[in-house]
Design a protein around this motif. Structure first.
Motif, PDB file in Angstrom:
ATOM      1  N   TRP A   1      59.108  44.275  53.211  1.00 27.97           N
ATOM      2  CA  TRP A   1      57.786  44.863  52.965  1.00 27.97           C
ATOM      3  C   TRP A   1      56.733  43.759  52.798  1.00 27.97           C
ATOM      4  CZ3 TRP A   1      56.289  43.349  48.060  1.00 27.97           C
ATOM      5  CH2 TRP A   1      57.290  43.116  47.105  1.00 27.97           C
TER       6      TRP A   1
ATOM      7  N   HIS B   1      54.286  42.899  54.499  1.00 26.13           N
ATOM      8  CA  HIS B   1      52.908  43.252  54.854  1.00 26.13           C
ATOM      9  C   HIS B   1      52.180  43.951  53.711  1.00 26.13           C
ATOM     10  CE1 HIS B   1      55.674  46.532  55.719  1.00 26.13           C
ATOM     11  NE2 HIS B   1      54.683  47.349  55.398  1.00 26.13           N
ATOM     12  N   THR B   2      52.891  44.234  52.627  1.00 30.59           N
ATOM     13  CA  THR B   2      52.322  44.965  51.502  1.00 30.59           C
ATOM     14  C   THR B   2      51.920  44.003  50.395  1.00 30.59           C
ATOM     15  OG1 THR B   2      53.752  46.851  51.999  1.00 30.59           O
ATOM     16  CG2 THR B   2      52.752  46.781  49.810  1.00 30.59           C
ATOM     17  N   ARG B   3      50.764  44.254  49.821  1.00 27.94           N
ATOM     18  CA  ARG B   3      50.275  43.383  48.754  1.00 27.94           C
ATOM     19  C   ARG B   3      50.877  43.792  47.416  1.00 27.94           C
ATOM     20  NH1 ARG B   3      44.223  41.392  49.240  1.00 27.94           N
ATOM     21  NH2 ARG B   3      44.686  39.227  48.731  1.00 27.94           N
TER      22      ARG B   3
ATOM     23  N   TYR C   1      50.603  38.933  49.284  1.00 30.17           N
ATOM     24  CA  TYR C   1      51.427  39.880  50.033  1.00 30.17           C
ATOM     25  C   TYR C   1      52.893  39.484  49.838  1.00 30.17           C
ATOM     26  CZ  TYR C   1      47.273  41.716  52.343  1.00 30.17           C
ATOM     27  OH  TYR C   1      46.071  42.324  52.596  1.00 30.17           O
TER      28      TYR C   1
ATOM     29  N   LYS D   1      55.084  38.857  52.018  1.00 34.25           N
ATOM     30  CA  LYS D   1      55.412  37.733  52.900  1.00 34.25           C
ATOM     31  C   LYS D   1      55.034  36.406  52.248  1.00 34.25           C
ATOM     32  CE  LYS D   1      54.381  35.871  57.504  1.00 34.25           C
ATOM     33  NZ  LYS D   1      53.612  36.066  58.755  1.00 34.25           N
TER      34      LYS D   1
ATOM     35  N   ASP E   1      55.186  49.080  58.399  1.00 32.38           N
ATOM     36  CA  ASP E   1      54.012  48.235  58.688  1.00 32.38           C
ATOM     37  C   ASP E   1      53.074  49.017  59.606  1.00 32.38           C
ATOM     38  OD1 ASP E   1      52.216  46.216  59.043  1.00 32.38           O
ATOM     39  OD2 ASP E   1      53.606  44.817  59.994  1.00 32.38           O
TER      40      ASP E   1
ATOM     41  N   GLY F   1      50.564  47.109  61.662  1.00 29.98           N
ATOM     42  CA  GLY F   1      51.114  45.941  62.335  1.00 29.98           C
ATOM     43  C   GLY F   1      52.214  46.299  63.298  1.00 29.98           C
ATOM     44  N   SER F   2      53.414  45.844  63.012  1.00 31.40           N
ATOM     45  CA  SER F   2      54.533  45.984  63.950  1.00 31.40           C
ATOM     46  C   SER F   2      54.942  47.425  64.215  1.00 31.40           C
ATOM     47  CB  SER F   2      55.743  45.193  63.433  1.00 31.40           C
ATOM     48  OG  SER F   2      56.164  45.681  62.159  1.00 31.40           O
TER      49      SER F   2
END
Length: 491
Positions: A95, A97-99, A131, A133, A235, A238-239
Protein backbone atom coordinates in the motif's frame (compact mmCIF):
# COMPACT_ATOMS: atom_id res chain seq x y z
CA UNK A 1 18.80 -23.79 35.58
CA UNK A 2 17.04 -20.46 35.13
CA UNK A 3 13.85 -20.52 33.17
CA UNK A 4 10.59 -18.83 32.36
CA UNK A 5 7.94 -19.19 35.03
CA UNK A 6 4.81 -20.92 33.77
CA UNK A 7 1.99 -18.38 33.97
CA UNK A 8 -0.86 -20.74 33.13
CA UNK A 9 -3.80 -19.26 35.09
CA UNK A 10 -6.18 -21.27 37.16
CA UNK A 11 -9.18 -22.20 35.04
CA UNK A 12 -7.20 -22.31 31.81
CA UNK A 13 -7.24 -25.21 29.39
CA UNK A 14 -4.23 -26.76 31.13
CA UNK A 15 -4.94 -30.13 32.81
CA UNK A 16 -5.60 -29.85 36.52
CA UNK A 17 -3.45 -31.61 39.10
CA UNK A 18 -4.62 -35.14 39.69
CA UNK A 19 -4.79 -38.55 38.06
CA UNK A 20 -3.76 -38.50 34.44
CA UNK A 21 -2.31 -35.00 34.69
CA UNK A 22 1.30 -34.02 34.02
CA UNK A 23 0.68 -30.44 35.10
CA UNK A 24 3.66 -28.65 36.60
CA UNK A 25 1.36 -27.26 39.28
CA UNK A 26 1.63 -30.64 41.02
CA UNK A 27 5.19 -29.64 41.94
CA UNK A 28 5.19 -27.94 45.38
CA UNK A 29 7.36 -25.23 43.87
CA UNK A 30 4.42 -24.31 41.68
CA UNK A 31 2.00 -23.94 44.59
CA UNK A 32 1.77 -20.13 44.39
CA UNK A 33 0.82 -20.45 40.73
CA UNK A 34 -1.77 -23.15 41.41
CA UNK A 35 -3.28 -20.97 44.12
CA UNK A 36 -3.72 -18.18 41.61
CA UNK A 37 -1.22 -15.88 43.34
CA UNK A 38 0.87 -15.18 40.25
CA UNK A 39 -1.03 -12.53 38.34
CA UNK A 40 1.52 -11.22 35.83
CA UNK A 41 4.72 -12.08 34.00
CA UNK A 42 7.85 -12.52 36.07
CA UNK A 43 11.15 -11.19 34.75
CA UNK A 44 13.10 -13.55 32.57
CA UNK A 45 16.66 -13.67 33.92
CA UNK A 46 19.47 -14.03 31.41
CA UNK A 47 20.80 -17.16 33.16
CA UNK A 48 23.09 -19.84 31.78
CA UNK A 49 20.65 -22.63 30.98
CA UNK A 50 19.75 -24.00 27.57
CA UNK A 51 17.14 -21.35 26.84
CA UNK A 52 19.70 -18.59 27.24
CA UNK A 53 21.85 -20.18 24.52
CA UNK A 54 19.07 -19.96 21.94
CA UNK A 55 18.05 -16.93 19.89
CA UNK A 56 14.73 -15.11 20.04
CA UNK A 57 12.52 -15.56 16.97
CA UNK A 58 10.94 -12.41 15.57
CA UNK A 59 8.18 -13.19 13.08
CA UNK A 60 7.85 -10.44 10.49
CA UNK A 61 10.31 -7.88 9.10
CA UNK A 62 8.04 -4.88 9.01
CA UNK A 63 8.69 -1.71 11.04
CA UNK A 64 7.66 -3.34 14.34
CA UNK A 65 9.57 -6.58 13.76
CA UNK A 66 12.72 -4.68 12.83
CA UNK A 67 12.31 -2.44 15.87
CA UNK A 68 12.14 -5.57 18.03
CA UNK A 69 15.33 -6.80 16.37
CA UNK A 70 17.06 -3.49 17.06
CA UNK A 71 16.10 -3.62 20.74
CA UNK A 72 17.30 -7.21 21.01
CA UNK A 73 20.61 -6.19 19.45
CA UNK A 74 20.92 -3.28 21.88
CA UNK A 75 20.32 -5.68 24.78
CA UNK A 76 22.88 -8.19 23.52
CA UNK A 77 20.28 -10.91 22.94
CA UNK A 78 20.73 -13.14 19.89
CA UNK A 79 17.79 -13.14 17.48
CA UNK A 80 16.53 -14.27 14.09
CA UNK A 81 13.97 -12.34 12.04
CA UNK A 82 11.74 -14.56 9.90
CA UNK A 83 10.05 -12.82 6.97
CA UNK A 84 7.67 -14.63 4.65
CA UNK A 85 8.00 -12.15 1.78
CA UNK A 86 11.10 -11.53 -0.35
CA UNK A 87 11.98 -8.17 1.20
CA UNK A 88 11.56 -6.46 4.57
CA UNK A 89 8.59 -4.11 4.66
CA UNK A 90 6.87 -5.86 1.76
CA UNK A 91 3.42 -5.53 3.33
CA UNK A 92 3.84 -1.76 3.67
CA UNK A 93 5.07 -1.59 0.09
CA UNK A 94 1.79 -3.18 -1.03
CA UNK A 95 0.00 0.00 0.00
CA UNK A 96 2.94 2.26 -0.74
CA UNK A 97 0.76 4.71 -2.69
CA UNK A 98 -1.20 5.51 0.48
CA UNK A 99 -0.18 8.26 2.86
CA UNK A 100 0.21 7.44 6.52
CA UNK A 101 -1.70 9.34 9.19
CA UNK A 102 1.34 9.87 11.39
CA UNK A 103 4.16 12.28 10.54
CA UNK A 104 7.75 11.10 10.62
CA UNK A 105 8.16 12.17 14.26
CA UNK A 106 5.92 9.23 15.25
CA UNK A 107 7.25 6.66 12.75
CA UNK A 108 10.83 6.04 13.85
CA UNK A 109 11.68 3.91 16.86
CA UNK A 110 14.29 5.64 19.10
CA UNK A 111 16.71 2.69 19.19
CA UNK A 112 16.55 2.23 15.42
CA UNK A 113 17.12 5.96 15.03
CA UNK A 114 20.36 5.73 16.99
CA UNK A 115 21.56 2.78 14.90
CA UNK A 116 20.69 4.49 11.63
CA UNK A 117 22.21 7.84 12.53
CA UNK A 118 25.43 6.12 13.60
CA UNK A 119 25.57 4.83 10.00
CA UNK A 120 25.07 8.30 8.51
CA UNK A 121 21.28 8.24 8.07
CA UNK A 122 19.38 11.53 8.12
CA UNK A 123 15.96 11.66 9.74
CA UNK A 124 13.25 12.86 7.33
CA UNK A 125 11.38 16.06 8.15
CA UNK A 126 9.50 15.26 11.35
CA UNK A 127 6.31 17.18 10.57
CA UNK A 128 5.66 15.50 7.22
CA UNK A 129 3.48 12.38 6.86
CA UNK A 130 5.07 10.05 4.28
CA UNK A 131 3.54 7.61 1.86
CA UNK A 132 3.98 3.92 2.58
CA UNK A 133 6.54 3.69 -0.22
CA UNK A 134 8.60 6.42 1.42
CA UNK A 135 8.45 4.70 4.80
CA UNK A 136 9.94 1.60 3.20
CA UNK A 137 12.55 3.37 1.09
CA UNK A 138 13.68 5.91 3.68
CA UNK A 139 13.37 3.88 6.87
CA UNK A 140 12.60 0.16 6.66
CA UNK A 141 15.09 -0.71 3.91
CA UNK A 142 18.04 1.28 5.37
CA UNK A 143 17.29 -0.26 8.76
CA UNK A 144 17.17 -3.81 7.40
CA UNK A 145 20.44 -3.23 5.55
CA UNK A 146 22.39 -2.32 8.69
CA UNK A 147 24.95 -5.12 9.13
CA UNK A 148 24.00 -5.68 12.79
CA UNK A 149 20.45 -6.54 11.69
CA UNK A 150 20.91 -7.82 8.14
CA UNK A 151 22.97 -10.81 9.31
CA UNK A 152 19.97 -12.00 11.33
CA UNK A 153 17.17 -11.47 8.79
CA UNK A 154 15.91 -14.36 6.68
CA UNK A 155 13.49 -13.58 3.87
CA UNK A 156 11.32 -16.00 1.91
CA UNK A 157 10.76 -18.04 5.08
CA UNK A 158 7.19 -18.81 6.13
CA UNK A 159 6.30 -19.68 9.72
CA UNK A 160 3.89 -22.59 9.60
CA UNK A 161 3.48 -23.26 13.32
CA UNK A 162 4.86 -22.45 16.76
CA UNK A 163 4.87 -24.95 19.62
CA UNK A 164 7.02 -26.21 22.50
CA UNK A 165 9.68 -28.86 22.11
CA UNK A 166 8.21 -32.30 22.73
CA UNK A 167 4.78 -31.14 23.84
CA UNK A 168 1.47 -29.89 22.52
CA UNK A 169 -0.64 -27.31 24.34
CA UNK A 170 -2.12 -29.90 26.74
CA UNK A 171 1.16 -30.78 28.49
CA UNK A 172 2.37 -28.72 31.43
CA UNK A 173 5.24 -30.48 33.19
CA UNK A 174 8.51 -28.85 32.21
CA UNK A 175 6.77 -26.57 29.76
CA UNK A 176 8.44 -23.38 30.91
CA UNK A 177 11.90 -24.90 30.43
CA UNK A 178 11.15 -26.29 26.96
CA UNK A 179 12.36 -24.24 23.98
CA UNK A 180 9.91 -23.00 21.42
CA UNK A 181 9.88 -24.95 18.18
CA UNK A 182 9.09 -22.95 15.05
CA UNK A 183 8.21 -24.91 11.93
CA UNK A 184 9.46 -23.12 8.82
CA UNK A 185 9.03 -23.49 5.09
CA UNK A 186 11.84 -22.06 2.99
CA UNK A 187 11.73 -20.53 -0.46
CA UNK A 188 12.50 -23.86 -2.10
CA UNK A 189 9.66 -25.57 -0.23
CA UNK A 190 11.67 -27.50 2.34
CA UNK A 191 10.14 -27.71 5.81
CA UNK A 192 12.22 -27.78 8.99
CA UNK A 193 11.95 -27.12 12.73
CA UNK A 194 14.16 -24.71 14.66
CA UNK A 195 14.33 -23.99 18.38
CA UNK A 196 14.20 -20.58 20.05
CA UNK A 197 14.34 -19.08 23.53
CA UNK A 198 11.30 -16.84 22.99
CA UNK A 199 9.02 -15.78 20.16
CA UNK A 200 7.84 -12.28 19.26
CA UNK A 201 5.06 -12.42 16.68
CA UNK A 202 5.07 -9.17 14.68
CA UNK A 203 3.57 -10.69 11.55
CA UNK A 204 0.75 -8.17 11.30
CA UNK A 205 -2.69 -8.70 9.78
CA UNK A 206 -2.30 -7.36 6.22
CA UNK A 207 -2.25 -10.85 4.70
CA UNK A 208 -5.45 -11.86 6.49
CA UNK A 209 -8.32 -9.52 5.51
CA UNK A 210 -11.81 -9.95 6.84
CA UNK A 211 -14.16 -11.66 4.38
CA UNK A 212 -16.71 -9.69 2.38
CA UNK A 213 -19.70 -11.33 4.06
CA UNK A 214 -21.27 -9.46 6.97
CA UNK A 215 -21.35 -12.70 8.99
CA UNK A 216 -17.56 -13.06 8.93
CA UNK A 217 -17.61 -15.63 6.11
CA UNK A 218 -17.13 -15.32 2.39
CA UNK A 219 -20.48 -14.65 0.69
CA UNK A 220 -22.17 -17.62 -0.91
CA UNK A 221 -21.34 -17.83 -4.61
CA UNK A 222 -18.27 -15.58 -4.40
CA UNK A 223 -16.13 -17.85 -6.58
CA UNK A 224 -18.27 -17.01 -9.61
CA UNK A 225 -17.26 -13.34 -9.44
CA UNK A 226 -13.94 -13.50 -7.62
CA UNK A 227 -12.10 -11.89 -10.53
CA UNK A 228 -14.19 -8.75 -9.98
CA UNK A 229 -13.36 -8.51 -6.26
CA UNK A 230 -10.40 -6.30 -5.29
CA UNK A 231 -8.60 -6.27 -1.91
CA UNK A 232 -8.23 -3.16 0.24
CA UNK A 233 -6.24 -0.09 -0.77
CA UNK A 234 -5.84 -0.56 -4.53
CA UNK A 235 -3.72 2.03 -6.36
CA UNK A 236 -6.76 3.71 -7.91
CA UNK A 237 -4.92 6.65 -9.50
CA UNK A 238 -1.83 4.66 -10.41
CA UNK A 239 -1.14 1.07 -11.40
CA UNK A 240 -4.77 -0.05 -10.92
CA UNK A 241 -6.38 2.88 -12.73
CA UNK A 242 -7.53 0.89 -15.78
CA UNK A 243 -9.38 -1.55 -13.55
CA UNK A 244 -11.70 1.18 -12.27
CA UNK A 245 -11.86 3.85 -14.98
CA UNK A 246 -15.30 4.15 -16.56
CA UNK A 247 -16.84 1.55 -14.25
CA UNK A 248 -19.24 1.42 -11.36
CA UNK A 249 -17.09 0.68 -8.32
CA UNK A 250 -18.49 -0.25 -4.92
CA UNK A 251 -16.38 0.05 -1.78
CA UNK A 252 -17.48 -2.13 1.14
CA UNK A 253 -16.39 -1.11 4.63
CA UNK A 254 -16.46 1.94 6.90
CA UNK A 255 -12.87 2.36 8.08
CA UNK A 256 -9.83 4.36 7.07
CA UNK A 257 -8.92 2.03 4.20
CA UNK A 258 -12.39 2.51 2.73
CA UNK A 259 -12.16 6.27 3.15
CA UNK A 260 -8.83 6.47 1.34
CA UNK A 261 -10.16 4.40 -1.56
CA UNK A 262 -13.41 6.38 -1.79
CA UNK A 263 -11.55 9.67 -1.99
CA UNK A 264 -9.26 8.31 -4.72
CA UNK A 265 -12.21 6.95 -6.71
CA UNK A 266 -14.03 10.27 -6.48
CA UNK A 267 -10.93 11.89 -7.93
CA UNK A 268 -10.81 9.32 -10.72
CA UNK A 269 -14.47 9.99 -11.56
CA UNK A 270 -13.63 13.63 -12.26
CA UNK A 271 -11.35 12.71 -15.14
CA UNK A 272 -12.71 9.37 -16.32
CA UNK A 273 -16.17 9.59 -17.85
CA UNK A 274 -18.61 6.92 -16.73
CA UNK A 275 -16.89 6.22 -13.42
CA UNK A 276 -19.41 5.83 -10.59
CA UNK A 277 -18.69 5.31 -6.91
CA UNK A 278 -20.90 3.56 -4.34
CA UNK A 279 -20.15 3.07 -0.68
CA UNK A 280 -21.84 0.07 0.91
CA UNK A 281 -21.92 -0.18 4.71
CA UNK A 282 -23.85 -2.36 7.14
CA UNK A 283 -24.55 0.48 9.58
CA UNK A 284 -27.70 2.60 9.22
CA UNK A 285 -25.60 5.71 8.66
CA UNK A 286 -22.01 6.57 7.90
CA UNK A 287 -20.10 7.13 11.11
CA UNK A 288 -17.10 9.37 10.69
CA UNK A 289 -13.85 7.50 10.94
CA UNK A 290 -12.33 10.50 12.75
CA UNK A 291 -13.16 14.04 13.77
CA UNK A 292 -11.59 17.43 13.22
CA UNK A 293 -10.07 17.35 16.74
CA UNK A 294 -7.59 14.66 15.70
CA UNK A 295 -3.98 15.80 16.18
CA UNK A 296 -3.02 13.54 13.28
CA UNK A 297 -4.16 15.97 10.62
CA UNK A 298 -4.26 13.49 7.74
CA UNK A 299 -6.47 11.08 9.65
CA UNK A 300 -8.68 13.83 11.00
CA UNK A 301 -9.48 15.05 7.49
CA UNK A 302 -10.61 11.68 6.13
CA UNK A 303 -14.05 11.64 7.72
CA UNK A 304 -14.99 15.17 6.72
CA UNK A 305 -13.76 14.68 3.14
CA UNK A 306 -15.83 11.53 2.68
CA UNK A 307 -18.87 13.23 4.24
CA UNK A 308 -18.57 16.07 1.76
CA UNK A 309 -18.37 13.67 -1.17
CA UNK A 310 -21.51 11.88 0.00
CA UNK A 311 -23.45 15.12 0.49
CA UNK A 312 -22.40 16.39 -2.93
CA UNK A 313 -23.59 13.19 -4.58
CA UNK A 314 -20.20 12.16 -5.88
CA UNK A 315 -20.40 9.07 -3.68
CA UNK A 316 -23.64 7.08 -3.46
CA UNK A 317 -24.06 5.82 0.09
CA UNK A 318 -25.79 2.43 0.46
CA UNK A 319 -26.46 1.94 4.20
CA UNK A 320 -27.81 -0.95 6.27
CA UNK A 321 -26.71 -3.60 3.79
CA UNK A 322 -25.57 -6.94 5.19
CA UNK A 323 -23.95 -9.00 2.45
CA UNK A 324 -24.97 -12.65 2.30
CA UNK A 325 -24.22 -13.79 -1.25
CA UNK A 326 -22.62 -12.70 -4.51
CA UNK A 327 -23.40 -13.65 -8.09
CA UNK A 328 -22.89 -12.35 -11.59
CA UNK A 329 -25.16 -9.44 -12.44
CA UNK A 330 -27.18 -9.30 -15.69
CA UNK A 331 -24.61 -6.88 -17.11
CA UNK A 332 -21.69 -9.21 -16.33
CA UNK A 333 -20.59 -7.43 -13.17
CA UNK A 334 -21.25 -8.32 -9.54
CA UNK A 335 -24.59 -8.59 -7.81
CA UNK A 336 -24.36 -8.42 -4.03
CA UNK A 337 -27.32 -10.07 -2.33
CA UNK A 338 -28.10 -9.08 1.22
CA UNK A 339 -30.53 -8.09 3.90
CA UNK A 340 -31.06 -4.94 5.87
CA UNK A 341 -29.13 -4.39 9.09
CA UNK A 342 -32.26 -4.51 11.22
CA UNK A 343 -32.13 -8.32 11.04
CA UNK A 344 -35.38 -8.70 9.09
CA UNK A 345 -34.49 -10.79 6.09
CA UNK A 346 -35.74 -12.88 3.26
CA UNK A 347 -35.63 -16.67 3.34
CA UNK A 348 -32.57 -18.79 2.89
CA UNK A 349 -30.07 -17.46 0.37
CA UNK A 350 -28.38 -20.17 -1.65
CA UNK A 351 -25.55 -20.31 -4.14
CA UNK A 352 -27.65 -18.95 -6.94
CA UNK A 353 -29.33 -16.01 -5.28
CA UNK A 354 -32.04 -15.16 -2.77
CA UNK A 355 -35.03 -17.00 -1.43
CA UNK A 356 -38.50 -15.83 -0.59
CA UNK A 357 -40.27 -15.57 2.71
CA UNK A 358 -38.95 -13.89 5.84
CA UNK A 359 -37.24 -14.79 9.08
CA UNK A 360 -39.65 -14.74 11.97
CA UNK A 361 -42.65 -14.89 9.65
CA UNK A 362 -42.57 -11.25 8.50
CA UNK A 363 -42.59 -10.38 4.81
CA UNK A 364 -39.34 -8.88 3.56
CA UNK A 365 -37.46 -8.82 0.32
CA UNK A 366 -33.74 -9.52 0.05
CA UNK A 367 -31.76 -6.51 -1.08
CA UNK A 368 -29.54 -6.51 -4.15
CA UNK A 369 -26.82 -4.16 -5.30
CA UNK A 370 -25.37 -4.35 -8.82
CA UNK A 371 -21.94 -3.01 -9.62
CA UNK A 372 -18.95 -3.70 -11.88
CA UNK A 373 -16.15 -4.02 -9.31
CA UNK A 374 -16.14 -4.47 -5.53
CA UNK A 375 -13.32 -3.23 -3.28
CA UNK A 376 -13.23 -5.13 0.02
CA UNK A 377 -12.24 -2.70 2.78
CA UNK A 378 -13.74 -4.62 5.68
CA UNK A 379 -10.68 -4.62 7.90
CA UNK A 380 -8.30 -7.36 8.97
CA UNK A 381 -8.01 -10.13 11.52
CA UNK A 382 -5.06 -11.99 13.07
CA UNK A 383 -3.93 -15.33 11.66
CA UNK A 384 -4.03 -17.56 14.72
CA UNK A 385 -3.78 -20.94 12.98
CA UNK A 386 -0.01 -21.12 13.36
CA UNK A 387 -0.37 -20.56 17.11
CA UNK A 388 -2.82 -23.38 17.77
CA UNK A 389 -0.42 -25.37 20.00
CA UNK A 390 0.38 -22.41 22.25
CA UNK A 391 -1.54 -21.36 25.33
CA UNK A 392 -3.01 -17.98 24.47
CA UNK A 393 -5.27 -15.74 26.51
CA UNK A 394 -7.22 -13.85 23.86
CA UNK A 395 -10.37 -11.81 24.17
CA UNK A 396 -13.26 -13.67 22.58
CA UNK A 397 -14.49 -10.58 20.72
CA UNK A 398 -11.52 -8.71 19.27
CA UNK A 399 -8.98 -11.59 19.48
CA UNK A 400 -6.41 -9.41 21.21
CA UNK A 401 -4.57 -10.31 24.43
CA UNK A 402 -7.24 -10.21 27.10
CA UNK A 403 -5.56 -7.57 29.26
CA UNK A 404 -5.24 -5.32 26.21
CA UNK A 405 -8.66 -5.90 24.68
CA UNK A 406 -10.65 -3.56 26.92
CA UNK A 407 -8.11 -0.81 26.25
CA UNK A 408 -8.52 -0.97 22.47
CA UNK A 409 -12.23 -1.63 22.09
CA UNK A 410 -13.07 0.58 19.08
CA UNK A 411 -16.43 1.39 20.62
CA UNK A 412 -14.71 2.95 23.62
CA UNK A 413 -11.30 4.22 22.56
CA UNK A 414 -9.62 6.21 19.82
CA UNK A 415 -6.05 5.77 18.69
CA UNK A 416 -4.72 8.41 21.05
CA UNK A 417 -6.83 7.51 24.08
CA UNK A 418 -5.45 3.95 24.28
CA UNK A 419 -3.27 3.74 27.36
CA UNK A 420 0.41 2.95 26.79
CA UNK A 421 1.03 -0.72 27.44
CA UNK A 422 3.80 -3.27 27.38
CA UNK A 423 4.80 -6.76 28.45
CA UNK A 424 2.20 -7.10 31.22
CA UNK A 425 -0.76 -6.51 28.92
CA UNK A 426 0.77 -8.53 26.08
CA UNK A 427 1.70 -11.61 28.11
CA UNK A 428 0.03 -14.98 27.59
CA UNK A 429 -0.05 -18.14 29.70
CA UNK A 430 2.76 -19.24 27.36
CA UNK A 431 5.80 -17.58 28.98
CA UNK A 432 8.19 -16.07 26.48
CA UNK A 433 5.61 -15.64 23.73
CA UNK A 434 4.29 -12.22 22.74
CA UNK A 435 2.13 -10.85 19.95
CA UNK A 436 3.07 -7.26 19.13
CA UNK A 437 2.23 -4.66 16.51
CA UNK A 438 -0.97 -4.62 14.50
CA UNK A 439 -1.59 -8.29 15.24
CA UNK A 440 -1.72 -7.53 18.97
CA UNK A 441 -4.83 -5.43 18.29
CA UNK A 442 -6.64 -8.47 16.90
CA UNK A 443 -9.68 -7.22 14.99
CA UNK A 444 -9.57 -3.75 16.53
CA UNK A 445 -8.55 -0.94 14.17
CA UNK A 446 -6.51 2.26 14.44
CA UNK A 447 -3.14 0.88 15.50
CA UNK A 448 -0.26 3.36 15.57
CA UNK A 449 3.34 2.40 14.84
CA UNK A 450 4.42 4.43 17.84
CA UNK A 451 2.36 2.11 20.04
CA UNK A 452 4.10 -0.91 18.55
CA UNK A 453 7.54 0.56 19.23
CA UNK A 454 6.67 0.94 22.90
CA UNK A 455 5.37 -2.63 22.98
CA UNK A 456 8.64 -4.11 21.73
CA UNK A 457 10.74 -1.88 23.97
CA UNK A 458 8.92 -3.22 27.01
CA UNK A 459 8.85 -6.85 25.83
CA UNK A 460 12.56 -6.95 25.03
CA UNK A 461 13.42 -5.30 28.35
CA UNK A 462 11.45 -8.06 30.08
CA UNK A 463 13.26 -10.75 28.07
CA UNK A 464 16.52 -9.18 29.23
CA UNK A 465 15.41 -9.35 32.87
CA UNK A 466 15.09 -5.57 33.21
CA UNK A 467 11.73 -5.38 34.97
CA UNK A 468 12.12 -1.73 35.94
CA UNK A 469 12.53 -0.65 32.33
CA UNK A 470 9.92 -3.09 31.06
CA UNK A 471 7.35 -1.67 33.48
CA UNK A 472 8.09 1.97 32.80
CA UNK A 473 5.80 3.86 30.42
CA UNK A 474 7.77 5.70 27.75
CA UNK A 475 5.08 6.79 25.34
CA UNK A 476 2.95 9.87 24.71
CA UNK A 477 0.39 9.46 21.93
CA UNK A 478 -1.18 12.34 19.99
CA UNK A 479 -4.68 13.36 21.03
CA UNK A 480 -7.32 12.24 18.58
CA UNK A 481 -10.96 12.50 17.76
CA UNK A 482 -13.27 9.51 17.69
CA UNK A 483 -12.01 6.48 15.78
CA UNK A 484 -15.15 4.45 16.34
CA UNK A 485 -15.25 2.25 13.28
CA UNK A 486 -15.13 -1.51 13.08
CA UNK A 487 -12.94 -1.63 10.01
CA UNK A 488 -9.22 -1.10 10.23
CA UNK A 489 -6.69 1.62 9.82
CA UNK A 490 -3.20 2.10 11.09
CA UNK A 491 -0.06 4.11 11.33
Amino acid sequence: MTSFIDLTPVGSDAPACGPGSDSACCDPAEAPLAAGLVTGPVAQPVGTGRLSTLPVAVIGAGPIGLAAAAHLHARGIDFVVLEKRDTPGAAVADWGHTRLFSPWEHLVDPVTKDLLEAAGWTHPKESRAPYGKELVEQYVTPLAELPVLAAHIRTGVEVLAVTREGMDRSRSRGRAEAPFVVRLRGASGEVRDETFRAVIDASGTWANPNPLGSNGLEPLGLDAVRDRIVPALPDVLGSDRARFAGKHVTVVGAGHSAANTLIALAGLARSEEGTRVSWLIRSPKAVRVTTAEDELEGRGALGSRVDELVVSGRIDLVPSFEIVAAEESPSGGVRLVGRDASGVSGGAVGEGGSGGGAAGGGAAESRVHDTDVVVVSTGFRPDLDMLRELRLDLDEVVEAPRALADMIDPNEHSCGTVSPHGFKELAHPEPGFFIVGMKSYGRAPTFLLKTGYEQVRSVVAWLAGDVESASRVELVLPETGVCSTVEGGCC
